[in-house]
Enzyme design. Structure first.
Site, PDB file in Angstrom:
ATOM      1  N   LYS A  53      -0.266  14.206  -2.156  1.00 11.76           N
ATOM      2  CA  LYS A  53       0.228  13.810  -0.831  1.00 11.76           C
ATOM      3  C   LYS A  53      -0.666  14.409   0.255  1.00 11.76           C
ATOM      4  CE  LYS A  53       4.885  13.147  -2.526  1.00 11.76           C
ATOM      5  NZ  LYS A  53       6.121  13.778  -2.975  1.00 11.76           N
ATOM      6  N   GLN A  97      10.122  18.421  -1.650  1.00 10.45           N
ATOM      7  CA  GLN A  97       9.877  17.913  -2.996  1.00 10.45           C
ATOM      8  C   GLN A  97      11.067  18.236  -3.903  1.00 10.45           C
ATOM      9  OE1 GLN A  97       7.228  15.996  -3.773  1.00 10.45           O
ATOM     10  NE2 GLN A  97       7.923  15.749  -5.872  1.00 10.45           N
ATOM     11  N   ASP A 120      11.126  10.297   3.484  1.00  7.24           N
ATOM     12  CA  ASP A 120      11.522   9.956   2.111  1.00  7.24           C
ATOM     13  C   ASP A 120      12.598   8.862   2.108  1.00  7.24           C
ATOM     14  OD1 ASP A 120      10.406  11.085  -0.192  1.00  7.24           O
ATOM     15  OD2 ASP A 120      11.372  13.023   0.147  1.00  7.24           O
TER      16      ASP A 120
END
Ligand code: GUN
Length: 284
Positions: A53, A97, A120
Site C-alpha cells: 500500500k 489493517q 476501506d
C-alpha cells in the site's frame, strides 16, 4: 469453451495511471492526497499488504504514513491515534489493517474512524450509504470486482449473480453492489444445501469462501463469468484461489486468475478512495 482471462494486473495499471493524473491535478491545487495505515503487531501477511500500500501511494504521488504499533498496544492508545489522524488535515484516508489482536474490539476501532476518512468502506455509515445507493466509500475488493467487469465489457443488469461467501469485507458488500446495478443476487455460504443447484444457474459467480480450489467445473454453467477472490496456499505451498482454475477455465466464459486477477484491484481502489476523499475537501 475456453475462458477469456480477465487480466487484473493490466486493468489495475490502467486505473492507477488515471489516478496518478488526478493526483497531480490536486497537487497543482496544493492538496496531496494522504493515506495513514496503522499496523498492529507483526503478522507477516499484513506487513506485506501494508508495504504494498505504501509503495503504491508513492508511485501515484500520494503522501503515506505507516504507524506501527506493538501487539500489546492498548485499545485506548489505538483509539487515541485514530482520533489524532481524524483531525489531521494532511491525512485523507485512514486504514487499520485487519485482523487486530484479540484484546482489541475491531468494531469499536472501525467505528472510531471518521466516515469521511474511511477509505476501506468498513464504517457502518458507509455501509448504510452503500446499501441505500447513496454516494459512499465502497469497500476496495468488491469495488475492484465491479471495475474488472466494467473494463471487460461484461454487463450486469438482469444477470443472476451467485456470491459464495458472506464475509463483511467481500461477500456481503459485493452482492449489494451487484444488486445496486440491477442484478439478481443469491448468497451461498458454508451451510448452503446443494451448492451446485445455485451456482450452476449463475451467469456470474463470485468465489469468496477462502478454501483452495473449492469451486469446480461441476459448479459452473457453460460460459459463466467466474471471479476468484481467494488467496490460499495449496498442499505444496503454491498460491491458489477458491476456484479450481484449470478445469473451470475450460468451461467458463471469463475467469480471473490468482494471482493477477482481483488482488491488484484492491490496492488500486484504496488509492481511488483516498483520492476521492482528498477531492471531497475541495468542496467542504
Ligand atoms: N485485511 C485483509 N483485507 C483487508 C482490507 O481490505 N482492509 C483492511 N483494513 N484490512 C484487511
Amino acid at each position: 469453451m475456453t475462458a477469456v482471462i480477465i487480466n487484473g494486473k493490466e486493468i489495475a495499471s490502467k486505473k492507477k495511471a488515471e489516478i496518478a493524473q488526478e493526483v497531480q491535478k490536486l497537487r497543482d491545487l496544493g492538496i496531496t492526497p494522504g493515506l495513514a495505515v496503522i499496523l498492529v503487531g507483526d503478522n507477516h501477511a499484513s506487513r506485506t499488504y501494508v508495504k504494498n500500500k505504501e509503495k503504491t501511494c508513492r508511485e501515484l504521488g500520494m503522501h503515506s504514513i505507516l504507524i506501527e504499533l506493538p501487539e500489546t498496544v492498548s485499545q485506548e492508545e489505538l483509539l487515541m491515534k485514530i482520533e489524532e489522524l481524524n483531525g489531521d488535515p494532511a491525512i485523507h484516508g485512514i486504514l487499520v489493517q485487519l485482523p487486530l489482536p484479540k484484546h482489541i474490539d475491531e468494531t469499536k476501532v472501525i467505528e472510531s474512524i471518521s466516515p469521511y476518512k474511511d477509505v476501506d468502506g468498513f464504517h457502518p455509515i458507509n455501509i448504510g450509504r452503500m446499501m441505500t445507493g447513496q454516494d459512499a466509500f465502497l469497500p476496495c475488493t468488491p469495488y475492484g470486482i465491479m471495475v474488472l467487469l466494467e473494463e471487460s465489457g461484461i454487463s450486469i443488469e438482469g444477470k443472476h449473480v451467485v456470491v459464495v461467501g458472506r464475509s463483511n469485507i467481500v461477500g456481503k458488500p459485493v452482492g449489494q453492489l451487484f444488486l445496486n446495478q440491477h442484478a439478481t443476487v443469491t448468497y451461498c455460504h458454508s451451510r448452503t444445501k446443494d451448492l451446485t443447484f445455485h451456482t450452476s444457474q449463475a451467469d456470474i459467480i463470485i468465489a469468496a469462501v477462502g478454501i483452495a480450489n473449492f469451486i469446480k467445473a461441476e459448479h459452473v454453467k457453460e460460459g459463466a463469468v467466474v471471479i476468484d477472490v481467494g488467496i490460499n496456499r495449496n498442499e505444496t505451498g503454491k498460491l491458489c484461489g477458491d476456484v479450481a482454475y484449470d478445469e473451470v477455465s475450460e468451461k467458463a466464459g471469463f475467469i480471473t486468475p490468482v494471482p493477477g486477477g482481483v488482488g491488484p484491484m484492491t490496492i488500486t481502489m484504496l488509492m481511488f478512495n483516498t483520492l476521492k476523499s482528498a477531492k471531497n475537501t475541495l468542496h467542504s
